[in-house]
Design a protein around this motif. Structure first.
Motif, mmCIF file in Angstrom:
data_model
loop_
_atom_site.group_PDB
_atom_site.id
_atom_site.type_symbol
_atom_site.label_atom_id
_atom_site.label_comp_id
_atom_site.label_asym_id
_atom_site.label_seq_id
_atom_site.Cartn_x
_atom_site.Cartn_y
_atom_site.Cartn_z
ATOM 1 N N ASP A 1 0.773 -1.160 -0.060
ATOM 2 C CA ASP A 1 0.022 -0.005 0.000
ATOM 3 C C ASP A 1 0.862 1.289 0.103
ATOM 4 O OD1 ASP A 1 1.007 -0.311 2.595
ATOM 5 O OD2 ASP A 1 -0.779 0.129 3.537
ATOM 6 N N GLN B 1 -3.895 2.577 -12.122
ATOM 7 C CA GLN B 1 -3.883 1.920 -10.719
ATOM 8 C C GLN B 1 -4.494 1.918 -9.721
ATOM 9 O OE1 GLN B 1 -0.991 -0.424 -10.545
ATOM 10 N NE2 GLN B 1 -1.577 -0.944 -8.608
ATOM 11 N N ALA B 2 -5.115 2.993 -9.680
ATOM 12 C CA ALA B 2 -6.181 3.370 -8.542
ATOM 13 C C ALA B 2 -7.481 2.317 -8.628
ATOM 14 C CB ALA B 2 -6.849 4.904 -8.569
ATOM 15 N N TYR C 1 -7.310 -0.832 -9.335
ATOM 16 C CA TYR C 1 -7.141 -1.964 -8.928
ATOM 17 C C TYR C 1 -6.443 -2.114 -7.491
ATOM 18 C CZ TYR C 1 -7.865 -2.616 -13.697
ATOM 19 O OH TYR C 1 -8.387 -2.811 -15.022
ATOM 20 N N SER C 2 -6.158 -1.139 -6.961
ATOM 21 C CA SER C 2 -5.346 -0.959 -5.634
ATOM 22 C C SER C 2 -6.250 -0.844 -4.518
ATOM 23 C CB SER C 2 -4.696 -0.030 -5.742
ATOM 24 O OG SER C 2 -4.057 0.458 -4.654
ATOM 25 N N ASN D 1 -6.303 2.897 -2.643
ATOM 26 C CA ASN D 1 -6.719 3.996 -3.559
ATOM 27 C C ASN D 1 -6.919 5.159 -2.930
ATOM 28 O OD1 ASN D 1 -9.233 3.596 -2.580
ATOM 29 N ND2 ASN D 1 -10.197 2.711 -4.436
ATOM 30 N N LEU E 1 -3.819 6.948 -3.775
ATOM 31 C CA LEU E 1 -3.487 7.299 -5.256
ATOM 32 C C LEU E 1 -4.581 8.290 -5.762
ATOM 33 C CD1 LEU E 1 -3.334 3.647 -6.433
ATOM 34 C CD2 LEU E 1 -1.658 5.292 -6.394
ATOM 35 N N ALA E 2 -5.826 8.393 -5.102
ATOM 36 C CA ALA E 2 -6.611 9.409 -5.256
ATOM 37 C C ALA E 2 -6.354 10.743 -4.827
ATOM 38 C CB ALA E 2 -8.047 9.502 -4.700
#
Length: 168
Positions: free
Chosen positions: A56, A140-141, A143-144, A147, A150-151
């Motif tokens: 993560d 990627q966001a 599937y992560s 997220n 990533l957001a």
């Protein structure tokens, strides 16, 4: 695949560029600096990547390569992501491996014969590629598990494009 990522010890900015001081790259870039100082034209390339450190934790990396040499990677940790829009606005990055250029100025870049030979690399238009990075982050966001981070990165990258548009 394991790759070594150097983290900047200092990030600053001028009106024209973002300054990164990364002493860990001194050995990796010494041959390149020597070639530059001898007047050689060297074509280099760079790209922005999203690197997964563990399940993560993500890092944004600036990858720089030239002439078939090993690529150097400069990592931007979560707390450094705020500088990504600054890079887009300033457009250029000056990569230094010697703290003395910050501490002492131009005198630190002079050799014994009085020639200016700084251990620094100018990466022109370094903001180019942030759009591609945004696409990688968005992909990627989806599937992560992490997220949220990533957001947050997507929001930071989005702001860099809005800020750049407002400057013109």
């Amino acid at each position: 695949m394991y790759k070594e990522i150097a983290i900047p010890e200092f990030i600053g900015e001028t009106e024209q560029a973002v300054i990164l001081v990364v002493p860990a790259l001194e050995r990796d870039l010494s041959v390149l600096f020597k070639r530059f100082h001898e007047g050689e034209e060297i074509n280099y390339w760079f790209s922005w990547e999203l690197t997964l450190l563990n399940d993560d934790q993500y890092m944004v990396t600036l990858e720089i390569g030239w002439d078939g040499e090993d690529v150097v990677s400069i990592g931007f940790t979560l707390d450094m992501w705020e500088y990504l829009p600054v890079i887009t606005r300033r457009s250029h990055v000056v990569l230094m491996t010697d703290w003395r250029l910050i501490e002492e100025g131009i005198a630190a870049g002079m050799d014994k014969m009085g020639r200016f030979r700084p251990r620094a690399l100018l990466v022109r238009n370094a903001g180019r590629g942030m759009g591609e990075l945004s696409s990688k982050v968005a992909d990627q966001a989806m599937y992560s598990k992490s997220n949220i981070k990533l957001a947050q990165l997507l929001e930071i990258l989005r702001d860099s494009f809005i800020s750049k548009a407002n400057l013109h």
